[in-house]
Design an enzyme around this catalytic site. Structure first.
Site, mmCIF file in Angstrom:
data_model
loop_
_atom_site.group_PDB
_atom_site.id
_atom_site.type_symbol
_atom_site.label_atom_id
_atom_site.label_comp_id
_atom_site.label_asym_id
_atom_site.label_seq_id
_atom_site.Cartn_x
_atom_site.Cartn_y
_atom_site.Cartn_z
ATOM 1 N N SER A 1 0.742 9.104 -5.953
ATOM 2 C CA SER A 1 0.729 10.699 -5.281
ATOM 3 C C SER A 1 1.727 11.446 -6.334
ATOM 4 O O SER A 1 1.694 12.320 -6.831
ATOM 5 C CB SER A 1 1.345 10.691 -4.002
ATOM 6 N N ALA B 1 1.962 1.904 -3.405
ATOM 7 C CA ALA B 1 0.947 2.264 -4.286
ATOM 8 C C ALA B 1 0.654 3.695 -4.159
ATOM 9 O O ALA B 1 0.569 4.520 -4.994
ATOM 10 C CB ALA B 1 -0.380 1.622 -4.083
ATOM 11 N N GLU B 2 0.638 4.340 -2.826
ATOM 12 C CA GLU B 2 0.256 5.482 -2.364
ATOM 13 C C GLU B 2 1.387 6.531 -2.966
ATOM 14 O O GLU B 2 1.237 7.468 -3.401
ATOM 15 C CB GLU B 2 0.147 5.898 -1.070
ATOM 16 N N SER B 3 2.541 5.909 -2.803
ATOM 17 C CA SER B 3 3.756 6.668 -3.306
ATOM 18 C C SER B 3 3.544 7.001 -4.843
ATOM 19 O O SER B 3 4.055 8.058 -5.271
ATOM 20 C CB SER B 3 5.156 6.001 -3.151
ATOM 21 N N ALA C 1 0.666 -1.149 -0.032
ATOM 22 C CA ALA C 1 -0.020 -0.034 0.002
ATOM 23 C C ALA C 1 0.832 1.360 -0.115
ATOM 24 O O ALA C 1 0.575 2.220 -0.629
ATOM 25 C CB ALA C 1 -0.770 -0.075 1.302
#
Length: 141
Positions: free
Chosen positions: A67, A62-64, A59
């Site tokens: 963003s 994925a968020e990195s 996660a």
């Protein structure tokens, strides 16, 4: 003036110094028309106790990448991007090599964005499917 692909990736990786991305060895490795790819090594630093990739590390990857995709593909002179929500469906485990996260936009609005992020392994097996919603907020002057 538009930066080269190499310059954009180098800049993205440079701003990751002293962050979670550096701790997890996440690096941006490719981008093109409407997509960005990051990779992360799978090793004991990102394992859960039974020796496979931790879903939380997935996660974070994925968020990195999501963003950064918003950062790269949006006009951000006057705004900054923050994650609103992330979901992750883990489909397969992996215990070595690299995982790759490819972020593409499902919606690229002025204020909110929705990204699809596919996590694959070195053999192009689908490991996880993630969705990230982001918001663009005005920078304080």
């Amino acid at each position: 003036m538009q930066l080269s692909k190499e310059a954009v990736l180098a800049k993205a990786n440079q701003v990751s110094k002293n962050t979670l991305m550096e701790t997890l060895n996440i690096e941006m490795v490719d981008y093109g028309e409407g997509f960005l790819v990051a990779r992360m090594p799978v090793n004991s630093r990102v394992y859960q106790p039974d020796g496979v990739l931790h879903g939380g590390a997935t996660a974070a990857l994925a968020e990195s990448v999501g963003s950064f995709a918003s950062f790269i593909f949006m006009d951000l002179d006057d705004v900054f991007v923050r994650g609103l929500e992330i979901t992750a469906n883990h489909l397969k485990s992996v215990s070595e090599g690299y995982v790759y996260a490819k972020a593409t936009f499902l919606h690229k609005g002025r204020t909110t964005q929705l990204l699809d992020i596919r996590i694959t392994d070195d053999h192009d097996n689908l490991i996880s499917i993630c969705r990230l919603s982001t918001i663009s907020l005005p920078k304080k002057k």
